[in-house]
Design an enzyme around this catalytic site. Sequence first.
Site, PDB file in Angstrom:
ATOM      1  N   CYS A  12      17.163  53.054  62.331  1.00 12.45           N
ATOM      2  CA  CYS A  12      18.447  52.862  63.000  1.00 12.45           C
ATOM      3  C   CYS A  12      19.446  52.327  61.979  1.00 12.45           C
ATOM      4  O   CYS A  12      19.098  52.007  60.839  1.00 12.45           O
ATOM      5  CB  CYS A  12      18.292  51.877  64.159  1.00 12.45           C
ATOM      6  SG  CYS A  12      17.829  50.206  63.611  1.00 12.45           S
ATOM      7  N   HIS A  74      16.402  40.411  61.563  1.00 11.70           N
ATOM      8  CA  HIS A  74      16.121  39.793  62.857  1.00 11.70           C
ATOM      9  C   HIS A  74      16.999  38.590  63.135  1.00 11.70           C
ATOM     10  O   HIS A  74      17.045  38.103  64.264  1.00 11.70           O
ATOM     11  CB  HIS A  74      14.651  39.363  62.905  1.00 11.70           C
ATOM     12  CG  HIS A  74      13.708  40.442  62.475  1.00 11.70           C
ATOM     13  ND1 HIS A  74      13.227  40.548  61.185  1.00 11.70           N
ATOM     14  CD2 HIS A  74      13.191  41.488  63.146  1.00 11.70           C
ATOM     15  CE1 HIS A  74      12.445  41.610  61.087  1.00 11.70           C
ATOM     16  NE2 HIS A  74      12.403  42.194  62.255  1.00 11.70           N
ATOM     17  N   CYS A  96      21.100  42.148  61.872  1.00 13.30           N
ATOM     18  CA  CYS A  96      21.702  43.312  62.517  1.00 13.30           C
ATOM     19  C   CYS A  96      22.929  42.872  63.304  1.00 13.30           C
ATOM     20  O   CYS A  96      22.863  41.896  64.061  1.00 13.30           O
ATOM     21  CB  CYS A  96      20.687  43.980  63.439  1.00 13.30           C
ATOM     22  SG  CYS A  96      21.397  45.336  64.403  1.00 13.30           S
ATOM     23  N   GLU A 126      13.213  37.758  65.964  1.00  9.96           N
ATOM     24  CA  GLU A 126      14.557  37.828  66.563  1.00  9.96           C
ATOM     25  C   GLU A 126      14.730  36.758  67.629  1.00  9.96           C
ATOM     26  O   GLU A 126      15.797  36.128  67.718  1.00  9.96           O
ATOM     27  CB  GLU A 126      14.799  39.215  67.165  1.00  9.96           C
ATOM     28  CG  GLU A 126      16.190  39.329  67.787  1.00  9.96           C
ATOM     29  CD  GLU A 126      16.389  40.618  68.557  1.00  9.96           C
ATOM     30  OE1 GLU A 126      15.843  41.660  68.145  1.00  9.96           O
ATOM     31  OE2 GLU A 126      17.098  40.577  69.584  1.00  9.96           O
ATOM     32  N   CYS A 194      19.511  47.372  72.088  1.00  7.65           N
ATOM     33  CA  CYS A 194      20.341  48.134  71.153  1.00  7.65           C
ATOM     34  C   CYS A 194      20.297  49.626  71.460  1.00  7.65           C
ATOM     35  O   CYS A 194      19.345  50.139  72.057  1.00  7.65           O
ATOM     36  CB  CYS A 194      19.939  47.828  69.719  1.00  7.65           C
ATOM     37  SG  CYS A 194      18.652  48.872  69.041  1.00  7.65           S
ATOM     38  N   SER A 222       6.149  45.416  65.113  1.00  5.00           N
ATOM     39  CA  SER A 222       7.478  45.957  65.417  1.00  5.00           C
ATOM     40  C   SER A 222       7.624  46.068  66.920  1.00  5.00           C
ATOM     41  O   SER A 222       6.948  46.873  67.565  1.00  5.00           O
ATOM     42  CB  SER A 222       7.650  47.334  64.753  1.00  5.00           C
ATOM     43  OG  SER A 222       8.755  48.013  65.315  1.00  5.00           O
ATOM     44  N   SER A 223       8.512  45.273  67.497  1.00  6.84           N
ATOM     45  CA  SER A 223       8.669  45.251  68.947  1.00  6.84           C
ATOM     46  C   SER A 223       9.080  46.612  69.483  1.00  6.84           C
ATOM     47  O   SER A 223       8.507  47.116  70.454  1.00  6.84           O
ATOM     48  CB  SER A 223       9.708  44.198  69.341  1.00  6.84           C
ATOM     49  OG  SER A 223       9.952  44.240  70.729  1.00  6.84           O
ATOM     50  N   ASN A 224      10.070  47.247  68.847  1.00  4.81           N
ATOM     51  CA  ASN A 224      10.553  48.515  69.401  1.00  4.81           C
ATOM     52  C   ASN A 224       9.505  49.599  69.279  1.00  4.81           C
ATOM     53  O   ASN A 224       9.401  50.470  70.148  1.00  4.81           O
ATOM     54  CB  ASN A 224      11.881  48.911  68.751  1.00  4.81           C
ATOM     55  CG  ASN A 224      11.702  49.430  67.346  1.00  4.81           C
ATOM     56  OD1 ASN A 224      11.467  50.617  67.142  1.00  4.81           O
ATOM     57  ND2 ASN A 224      11.806  48.550  66.340  1.00  4.81           N
ATOM     58  N   SER A 266      12.124  50.867  62.675  1.00  5.03           N
ATOM     59  CA  SER A 266      11.913  50.297  61.341  1.00  5.03           C
ATOM     60  C   SER A 266      10.917  51.113  60.518  1.00  5.03           C
ATOM     61  O   SER A 266      10.489  50.665  59.450  1.00  5.03           O
ATOM     62  CB  SER A 266      11.415  48.850  61.472  1.00  5.03           C
ATOM     63  OG  SER A 266      10.312  48.762  62.360  1.00  5.03           O
TER      64      SER A 266
END
Length: 320
Positions: A12, A74, A96, A126, A194, A222-224, A266
């Site tokens: 991203c 983060h 970010c 984050e 996001c 990685s959370s996403n 990421s």
Amino acid sequence: MRVIMASPRGFCAGVERAIAIVEQAIEAHDAPVYVRHEIVHNARVVKDLEAQGAIFVEELHQIPDGAVTIFSAHGVPASVEAEAERRALPVYDATCPLVSKVHNHGLRFAREGRNIVLIGHAGHAEVEGTLGQIPAPVHLVATPENVGALPLADDAPVAYLTQTTLSVDETRAVIAALHARFADCVGPDVADICYATQNRQTAVRALAERVDAIIVVGAANSSNSTRLAEIARSCGVPAWLVSDAEAFDPAWLNGIMRLGITAGASAPDVLVQELIARLGQSRDLSVSELDGIRENVSFSLPPALRRPSQRFGPRTARAG
């Protein structure tokens, strides 16, 4: 076997900006530069930047006096910013901009005197950064059940924030629980999740309708990326989260005719290409890509890094 790739997937704009900050800082100041925490949650990205001259640490005391310092995408607690200022470290902040937006919402809600609830996962970098940016007590919740246990009166004024990388559906359930309990409850709905997270979640849902199984390329922390695998499973297809091609088990694909592939925000595209190459070692592949949302978001670099030849001013000045 037919391989269908999600679109969009992978990097991203916030991740691209964070990596560019490290690379440009090395170019502008020479190695080493010090990065507090993984710049983004991906081991390949970290390894590549280490090869260029970045040194990753977890705390500021591990950074020598005067060394160029970079905060990760983060975000960091205000106490870390203050310590860097006290030590006069030259800092580039790669937080970010969408995470910074959440911080700003929190500061506004604190000024308004509202009880602040952060929807997020305990221990994530984050979340730790956001908790440390708001000068007021913040209640952390992750589920609707957590909302029922909040030590607040039902008529208390409440405002909520969200971690930017959550599942949209699960977050809506928590928000609904907040509104059901607290009459005076405000927040950005899921707008602070996001755009890239939402787009990749939309894409993986579309992918799940067309394939027998899905592989998500991304790191376990990685959370996403983790949310993408969870969403795929919730759509009724087997899904695996792999850090790279070596983590893939060919036995997973027994009986699979159509395989979907996506990647967290990421995860660099080279990891996807390496996975496809490994798949191609054992079977014939037909590779295609779904139509998806076209992203045209970009975030600017700190002013001092927009021209690589430009060097710092005074060492005590904040650089980014």
